[in-house]
Design a protein around this motif. Structure first.
Motif, PDB file in Angstrom:
ATOM      1  N   LYS A  85      29.747   5.655 -11.305  1.00 29.48           N
ATOM      2  CA  LYS A  85      28.730   6.035 -12.297  1.00 29.48           C
ATOM      3  C   LYS A  85      27.789   4.876 -12.621  1.00 29.48           C
ATOM      4  N   GLY A  86      28.374   3.755 -13.013  1.00 27.72           N
ATOM      5  CA  GLY A  86      27.560   2.632 -13.462  1.00 27.72           C
ATOM      6  C   GLY A  86      26.791   1.931 -12.365  1.00 27.72           C
ATOM      7  N   MET A  87      27.294   1.989 -11.114  1.00 24.64           N
ATOM      8  CA  MET A  87      26.643   1.283 -10.010  1.00 24.64           C
ATOM      9  C   MET A  87      25.759   2.190  -9.174  1.00 24.64           C
ATOM     10  N   GLU A  88      25.520   3.384  -9.634  1.00 26.59           N
ATOM     11  CA  GLU A  88      24.674   4.326  -8.920  1.00 26.59           C
ATOM     12  C   GLU A  88      23.284   4.376  -9.557  1.00 26.59           C
ATOM     13  N   ALA A  89      22.263   4.180  -8.733  1.00 23.89           N
ATOM     14  CA  ALA A  89      20.887   4.211  -9.249  1.00 23.89           C
ATOM     15  C   ALA A  89      20.533   5.572  -9.842  1.00 23.89           C
ATOM     16  N   ASP A  90      21.157   6.628  -9.318  1.00 26.00           N
ATOM     17  CA  ASP A  90      20.849   7.977  -9.808  1.00 26.00           C
ATOM     18  C   ASP A  90      21.153   8.129 -11.298  1.00 26.00           C
ATOM     19  N   THR A  91      22.143   7.385 -11.777  1.00 24.27           N
ATOM     20  CA  THR A  91      22.471   7.439 -13.213  1.00 24.27           C
ATOM     21  C   THR A  91      21.271   7.015 -14.047  1.00 24.27           C
ATOM     22  N   CYS A  92      20.672   5.901 -13.678  1.00 22.41           N
ATOM     23  CA  CYS A  92      19.517   5.390 -14.425  1.00 22.41           C
ATOM     24  C   CYS A  92      18.258   6.212 -14.154  1.00 22.41           C
ATOM     25  N   LEU A  93      18.118   6.700 -12.930  1.00 20.31           N
ATOM     26  CA  LEU A  93      16.946   7.513 -12.602  1.00 20.31           C
ATOM     27  C   LEU A  93      16.938   8.807 -13.416  1.00 20.31           C
ATOM     28  N   GLN A  94      18.123   9.344 -13.666  1.00 19.97           N
ATOM     29  CA  GLN A  94      18.216  10.553 -14.489  1.00 19.97           C
ATOM     30  C   GLN A  94      17.804  10.249 -15.924  1.00 19.97           C
ATOM     31  N   SER A  97      20.408  -1.736  -5.536  1.00 23.09           N
ATOM     32  CA  SER A  97      20.654  -2.148  -4.148  1.00 23.09           C
ATOM     33  C   SER A  97      21.084  -3.610  -4.105  1.00 23.09           C
ATOM     34  N   TYR A  98      20.456  -4.420  -4.947  1.00 22.47           N
ATOM     35  CA  TYR A  98      20.835  -5.840  -5.014  1.00 22.47           C
ATOM     36  C   TYR A  98      22.256  -6.001  -5.549  1.00 22.47           C
ATOM     37  N   LEU A  99      22.571  -5.302  -6.634  1.00 19.57           N
ATOM     38  CA  LEU A  99      23.905  -5.417  -7.226  1.00 19.57           C
ATOM     39  C   LEU A  99      24.994  -4.936  -6.273  1.00 19.57           C
ATOM     40  N   ASN A 100      24.648  -3.964  -5.432  1.00 23.38           N
ATOM     41  CA  ASN A 100      25.608  -3.454  -4.458  1.00 23.38           C
ATOM     42  C   ASN A 100      25.639  -4.272  -3.169  1.00 23.38           C
ATOM     43  N   GLY A 101      24.793  -5.318  -3.127  1.00 21.87           N
ATOM     44  CA  GLY A 101      24.797  -6.198  -1.961  1.00 21.87           C
ATOM     45  C   GLY A 101      24.041  -5.651  -0.769  1.00 21.87           C
ATOM     46  N   VAL A 160      15.686  -9.473  -5.711  1.00 25.04           N
ATOM     47  CA  VAL A 160      15.405  -8.625  -6.861  1.00 25.04           C
ATOM     48  C   VAL A 160      13.897  -8.517  -7.037  1.00 25.04           C
ATOM     49  N   GLY A 161      13.422  -7.295  -7.177  1.00 26.73           N
ATOM     50  CA  GLY A 161      11.989  -7.099  -7.386  1.00 26.73           C
ATOM     51  C   GLY A 161      11.323  -6.415  -6.214  1.00 26.73           C
ATOM     52  N   THR A 162      10.307  -5.625  -6.513  1.00 25.20           N
ATOM     53  CA  THR A 162       9.538  -4.931  -5.490  1.00 25.20           C
ATOM     54  C   THR A 162       8.082  -5.349  -5.579  1.00 25.20           C
ATOM     55  N   GLU A 163       7.336  -5.041  -4.548  1.00 22.24           N
ATOM     56  CA  GLU A 163       5.909  -5.358  -4.520  1.00 22.24           C
ATOM     57  C   GLU A 163       5.125  -4.046  -4.435  1.00 22.24           C
ATOM     58  N   PRO A 164       4.792  -3.463  -5.577  1.00 24.89           N
ATOM     59  CA  PRO A 164       4.055  -2.191  -5.577  1.00 24.89           C
ATOM     60  C   PRO A 164       2.665  -2.339  -4.961  1.00 24.89           C
ATOM     61  N   ASP A 165       2.101  -1.217  -4.608  1.00 26.62           N
ATOM     62  CA  ASP A 165       0.749  -1.200  -4.059  1.00 26.62           C
ATOM     63  C   ASP A 165      -0.255  -1.231  -5.211  1.00 26.62           C
ATOM     64  N   PHE A 166      -0.896  -2.397  -5.374  1.00 24.77           N
ATOM     65  CA  PHE A 166      -1.879  -2.550  -6.447  1.00 24.77           C
ATOM     66  C   PHE A 166      -3.310  -2.537  -5.899  1.00 24.77           C
ATOM     67  N   SER A 167      -3.507  -1.891  -4.763  1.00 21.49           N
ATOM     68  CA  SER A 167      -4.837  -1.893  -4.145  1.00 21.49           C
ATOM     69  C   SER A 167      -5.866  -1.192  -5.035  1.00 21.49           C
ATOM     70  N   HIS A 191      28.104 -10.926  -7.283  1.00 19.11           N
ATOM     71  CA  HIS A 191      29.307 -11.466  -6.660  1.00 19.11           C
ATOM     72  C   HIS A 191      30.530 -10.618  -6.973  1.00 19.11           C
ATOM     73  N   VAL A 192      30.546  -9.997  -8.147  1.00 15.52           N
ATOM     74  CA  VAL A 192      31.692  -9.168  -8.555  1.00 15.52           C
ATOM     75  C   VAL A 192      31.447  -7.696  -8.252  1.00 15.52           C
ATOM     76  N   LEU A 193      30.287  -7.199  -8.662  1.00 17.18           N
ATOM     77  CA  LEU A 193      30.025  -5.764  -8.608  1.00 17.18           C
ATOM     78  C   LEU A 193      29.914  -5.222  -7.182  1.00 17.18           C
ATOM     79  N   LYS A 194      29.497  -6.051  -6.231  1.00 20.19           N
ATOM     80  CA  LYS A 194      29.380  -5.538  -4.866  1.00 20.19           C
ATOM     81  C   LYS A 194      30.747  -5.216  -4.251  1.00 20.19           C
ATOM     82  N   TRP A 195      31.817  -5.709  -4.888  1.00 22.25           N
ATOM     83  CA  TRP A 195      33.174  -5.408  -4.424  1.00 22.25           C
ATOM     84  C   TRP A 195      33.818  -4.301  -5.245  1.00 22.25           C
ATOM     85  N   SER A 196      33.018  -3.603  -6.058  1.00 20.10           N
ATOM     86  CA  SER A 196      33.602  -2.593  -6.954  1.00 20.10           C
ATOM     87  C   SER A 196      34.342  -1.491  -6.202  1.00 20.10           C
TER      88      SER A 196
END
Length: 298
Positions: free
Chosen positions: A33-42, A97-101, A106-113, A176-181
């Motif tokens: 639950k906590g390590m799934e992006a879908d939880t936060c996206l919802q 994705s970063y937390l899961n390894g 961390v961070g994205t580069e959106p299209d700011f054109s 370091h911890v969460l990617k081994w959950s």
């Protein structure tokens, strides 16, 4: 139970099993639950965070107009609710994705054109109207304004503050911890199964006692999880967090309440499973007594 040492061993194993059930449940909750992006996206969708970010940015750039001289209309095409939602979703997916390894940054580069196009159009029009030479200083002013606008948009759309946490060094430590959950969940589950097996082996002379100790341990563990979870929800405890930005507050508290609700559901399932085990034991004892009486009569 006729032998005292069997009873004492069973009590000891049951206590360990209670904590094992709790640890396994909490780790599984975090992994599934906590390590799934879908939880936060919802939560982003349910709380309409994109709209909230859009309104916040509109107000910010309106306030900034007195300082920068750049009207909010320059940013309108880049801070629509749809544009903000895209950046928010990408930020959330990248953070998890970063937390899961699965990604190294961390961070994205959106299209700011579109933003760059609108910004340059404004500066060119302003320069033409005021007969300002488009030299190196002009380019620096455009780039600084563009950089500042991008930073403001990225900061507002980072509703879970992944970038801020990364700058503080928290994300790398958590990774370091969460990617081994997943492995931790399996390991904790195996320990729980071993403790249950030891309970049945300890009570091998009377196998039904294994169901009793397992059921009692699961019932206690579930209650220990259910009671604080319900208290946190009933008292709205997470609402006490002092987070100034409304959309960040909604995102963080929404995530925590979502985990708490999931913990409540897990505890209820555990209680039901424990009750079924104990009912099975009572039925077994009832049938056993009937068979004993029938045998004695014959």
């Amino acid at each position: 139970m006729k032998k005292p040492h069997i009873y004492l061993i069973s009590v000891f194993l049951s206590i360990l099993l209670i904590f094992s059930f709790l640890v396994t449940g909490l780790i599984a909750l975090m992994h599934f639950k906590g390590m799934e992006a879908d939880t936060c996206l919802q939560i982003v969708q349910d709380k309409q965070l994109a709209q909230a970010v859009h309104e916040s940015l509109t107000q910010y750039f309106t306030d900034q107009e007195n300082t920068t001289g750049i009207p909010v209309s320059v940013y309108e095409n880049s801070i629509t609710a749809e544009a903000c939602e895209t950046i928010i979703r990408d930020s959330v997916k990248n953070g998890f994705s970063y937390l899961n390894g699965r990604t190294a940054k961390v961070g994205t580069e959106p299209d700011f054109s579109v933003l760059e196009q609108d910004m340059r159009a404004f500066f060119e029009d302003y320069a033409d109207q005021h007969k300002i030479e488009k030299n190196a200083s002009y380019e620096i002013a455009v780039k600084e304004s563009l950089t500042g606008a991008k930073a403001a948009i990225l900061n507002a759309c980072d509703v879970y503050r992944f970038r801020t946490l990364d700058d503080a060094g928290v994300m790398s430590k958590a990774q370091h911890v969460l990617k081994w959950s997943g492995f931790l969940t399996i390991g904790a589950g195996l320990v729980t199964l071993l403790l249950i097996l030891f309970l049945f082996m300890t009570n091998h002379a009377e196998g039904r006692h294994g169901f009793y100790w397992t059921g009692i341990s699961l019932l206690i563990a579930s209650l220990l999880l259910l009671i604080p979870a319900r208290w946190l929800i009933r008292t709205c405890w997470f609402d006490r967090f002092a987070i100034k930005t409304d959309h960040v507050f909604a995102a963080v508290t929404g995530f925590l309440y979502s985990l708490t609700e999931a913990a409540t559901q897990m505890a209820i399932v555990g209680i039901c499973a424990a009750v079924l085990l104990l009912l099975f034991l009572l039925m077994h004892i009832h049938v056993y007594k009937k068979e004993t009486i029938r045998t004695a009569k014959h």
